[in-house]
Design an enzyme around this catalytic site. Structure first.
Site, PDB file in Angstrom:
ATOM      1  N   ASP A 132       6.409 -10.318 -11.104  1.00  0.00           N
ATOM      2  CA  ASP A 132       6.728  -9.674  -9.824  1.00  0.00           C
ATOM      3  C   ASP A 132       7.280 -10.762  -8.902  1.00  0.00           C
ATOM      4  O   ASP A 132       8.494 -10.900  -8.751  1.00  0.00           O
ATOM      5  CB  ASP A 132       5.478  -9.000  -9.248  1.00  0.00           C
TER       6      ASP A 132
ATOM      7  N   HIS B 110      -4.807  -8.490   0.075  1.00  0.00           N
ATOM      8  CA  HIS B 110      -4.823  -7.090   0.528  1.00  0.00           C
ATOM      9  C   HIS B 110      -6.188  -6.637   1.026  1.00  0.00           C
ATOM     10  O   HIS B 110      -6.356  -5.503   1.444  1.00  0.00           O
ATOM     11  CB  HIS B 110      -4.356  -6.162  -0.600  1.00  0.00           C
TER      12      HIS B 110
ATOM     13  N   LYS C  75       3.497   1.845  -9.735  1.00  0.00           N
ATOM     14  CA  LYS C  75       2.385   1.439  -8.868  1.00  0.00           C
ATOM     15  C   LYS C  75       2.552   2.063  -7.492  1.00  0.00           C
ATOM     16  O   LYS C  75       3.543   1.789  -6.799  1.00  0.00           O
ATOM     17  CB  LYS C  75       2.368  -0.092  -8.702  1.00  0.00           C
TER      18      LYS C  75
ATOM     19  N   ASP D  35      -3.010  -6.832 -11.242  1.00  0.00           N
ATOM     20  CA  ASP D  35      -2.014  -7.698 -10.622  1.00  0.00           C
ATOM     21  C   ASP D  35      -2.780  -8.872 -10.040  1.00  0.00           C
ATOM     22  O   ASP D  35      -3.465  -8.737  -9.025  1.00  0.00           O
ATOM     23  CB  ASP D  35      -1.256  -6.946  -9.516  1.00  0.00           C
TER      24      ASP D  35
ATOM     25  N   SER E  93       7.521  -0.153  -8.297  1.00  0.00           N
ATOM     26  CA  SER E  93       6.399  -0.346  -7.377  1.00  0.00           C
ATOM     27  C   SER E  93       6.751  -0.109  -5.909  1.00  0.00           C
ATOM     28  O   SER E  93       7.856  -0.406  -5.463  1.00  0.00           O
ATOM     29  CB  SER E  93       5.866  -1.777  -7.529  1.00  0.00           C
ATOM     30  N   HIS E  94       5.771   0.430  -5.191  1.00  0.00           N
ATOM     31  CA  HIS E  94       5.783   0.485  -3.722  1.00  0.00           C
ATOM     32  C   HIS E  94       5.512  -0.917  -3.192  1.00  0.00           C
ATOM     33  O   HIS E  94       5.450  -1.880  -3.964  1.00  0.00           O
ATOM     34  CB  HIS E  94       4.696   1.455  -3.263  1.00  0.00           C
ATOM     35  N   ARG E  95       5.303  -1.055  -1.875  1.00  0.00           N
ATOM     36  CA  ARG E  95       4.897  -2.327  -1.285  1.00  0.00           C
ATOM     37  C   ARG E  95       3.559  -2.158  -0.557  1.00  0.00           C
ATOM     38  O   ARG E  95       3.121  -1.045  -0.300  1.00  0.00           O
ATOM     39  CB  ARG E  95       5.939  -2.835  -0.258  1.00  0.00           C
TER      40      ARG E  95
ATOM     41  N   SER F 111       2.228  -9.754   0.232  1.00  0.00           N
ATOM     42  CA  SER F 111       2.244 -10.963  -0.597  1.00  0.00           C
ATOM     43  C   SER F 111       3.623 -11.099  -1.222  1.00  0.00           C
ATOM     44  O   SER F 111       3.840 -10.841  -2.386  1.00  0.00           O
ATOM     45  CB  SER F 111       1.163 -10.875  -1.671  1.00  0.00           C
TER      46      SER F 111
ATOM     47  N   GLU G 143      -0.045  -8.605 -14.361  1.00  0.00           N
ATOM     48  CA  GLU G 143       1.117  -8.963 -13.532  1.00  0.00           C
ATOM     49  C   GLU G 143       0.872 -10.284 -12.802  1.00  0.00           C
ATOM     50  O   GLU G 143      -0.248 -10.521 -12.334  1.00  0.00           O
ATOM     51  CB  GLU G 143       1.316  -7.812 -12.529  1.00  0.00           C
TER      52      GLU G 143
END
Ligand code: PGA
Ligand code: ZN
Length: 364
Positions: A264, A139, A340, A211, A316-318, A42, A237
């Site tokens: 974000d 997700h 995250k 989020d 944060s990761h992805r 996203s 978020e």
């Protein structure tokens, strides 16, 4: 000094079974390090652009490698400046920037987080864990419109936080008989967007976060406001779409004393976007994803700017990841207020949690 003598690239698979870029960097003393590019599902419109994996390999080989050869890999700032000048894909520059930091750390025989904190003169410490326990939105194929429900353990060590996270996650997994989603969070259907928070709210030793990833949510702002008021979140978020500074501001005015309202897709680790958010007084927290901007140096500049404004920093990761655990070291190096890394399942998420445990136990 770590004179760069080789830089090679190839395609590897990420956690979604899609191709991503992997690079290997070597110096004249025989040190070899590798790393890879994560990829969001996203993504925000204002993120730096990726190029296709084949094109990325080609850019590394024909543009980046000839330029970086002979440069000192310990000089992260010089390497990152070059990467910006070359105007390559963000997946190319972030993979190379990250692996350069690894080379620098190896060459100086120190942990990666320590190397980063020394270069940028940051104060390292354990980040707080923002654990994705329930997934929805883009997700997961379920009926939750919001993307991530986060359990945020109230503990001041990684070991204790992971222990709390494990207990919460496992209890929900057994209770819901849920599948595991893209980021390792659980996937189940609920009667509405509030029900997950009811379940998580039973736990005394976590704060609640979410989020919303509202770029992908088609509810009018008034309805979103009504939901957020009932949620009583510690962390929220992307509550609205990526250009809706006005509603961000209203929400921050209303809830910013008690809660972190973070950008974000709104801010995309980009100082210009952050500046706009500051002018609009839209947020008091920001997500840092180095691949959104392209180099480690730019990501750290975003961190410093956020800190200057008193914003909470959440690394944060992805959604799409590899086993590269770079973000764990980054979050530790800058003492992120939050990190995250997804849920407590799937190898590519666990690799990063385990890296944090190792830093805490052996290196810090
Ligand atoms: P992404 O989502 O990595 O798939 O973009 C993660 C997030 O929105 O925080
Ligand atoms: Zn997000």
């Amino acid at each position: 000094m770590a004179t760069i003598s080789s830089l090679t690239a190839r395609k590897i698979l990420n956690s979604r079974g899609e191709w991503t870029l992997s690079v290997e960097l070597g110096d004249e003393h025989g040190i070899r390090v590798s790393g890879s590019a994560p990829e969001g599902e996203s993504k925000g419109t204002f993120e730096a652009e990726y190029v296709k994996p084949e094109h990325a390999v080609e850019q590394v080989q024909s543009v980046v490698a000839p330029t970086l050869k002979g440069m000192d890999g310990v000089d992260q700032l010089a390497v990152d400046r070059k990467l910006v000048e070359l105007e390559v894909g963000a997946n190319v520059s972030i993979a190379v920037s990250r692996v350069c930091a690894r080379l620098g750390a190896e060459s100086r025989r120190m942990p990666l987080w320590k190397h980063i904190s020394e270069i940028y003169q940051t104060k390292p410490a354990a980040p707080r864990l923002f654990i994705n326990v329930l997934e929805g939105g883009m997700h997961a194929h379920n009926n939750l419109v919001f993307q991530e429900y986060l359990a945020i353990p109230k503990a001041n060590t990684i070991a204790r936080s992971v222990e709390i996270g494990r207990r919460v996650y496992k209890a929900l997994r057994d209770e819901l008989k849920a599948d595991v989603g893209d980021e390792g969070g659980l996937v189940a259907n609920f009667k509405d967007a509030l029900e997950p928070l009811g379940l998580l709210g039973r736990e005394a030793d976590i704060d609640l976060g979410m989020d919303a990833a509202a770029n992908n949510v088609d509810l009018p702002p008034a309805e979103l406001f009504a939901l957020y008021r009932q949620m009583k979140l510690f962390y929220l978020e992307d509550p609205f779409k990526e250009n809706d500074f006005e509603n961000f501001k209203k929400l921050k005015e209303e809830m910013g004393e008690k809660s972190i309202i973070a950008g974000d897709d709104l801010t995309t680790t980009n100082i210009t976007r952050m500046q706009k958010a500051k002018e609009e007084d839209a947020i008091n927290g920001v997500i840092i994803k180095p691949d959104q901007i392209g180099t480690l140096t730019q990501a750290i500049e975003a961190v410093s700017q956020a800190r200057e404004w008193g914003w909470a920093v959440v690394v944060s990761h992805r959604g799409g990841e590899t086993n590269d655990d770079f973000v764990a070291d980054l979050a530790w190096a800058v003492a992120a207020d939050g990190l995250k890394l997804g849920g407590l399942a799937r190898g590519e998420r666990i690799a990063k949690y385990n890296r944090l445990l190792a830093i805490e136990e052996n290196e810090a």
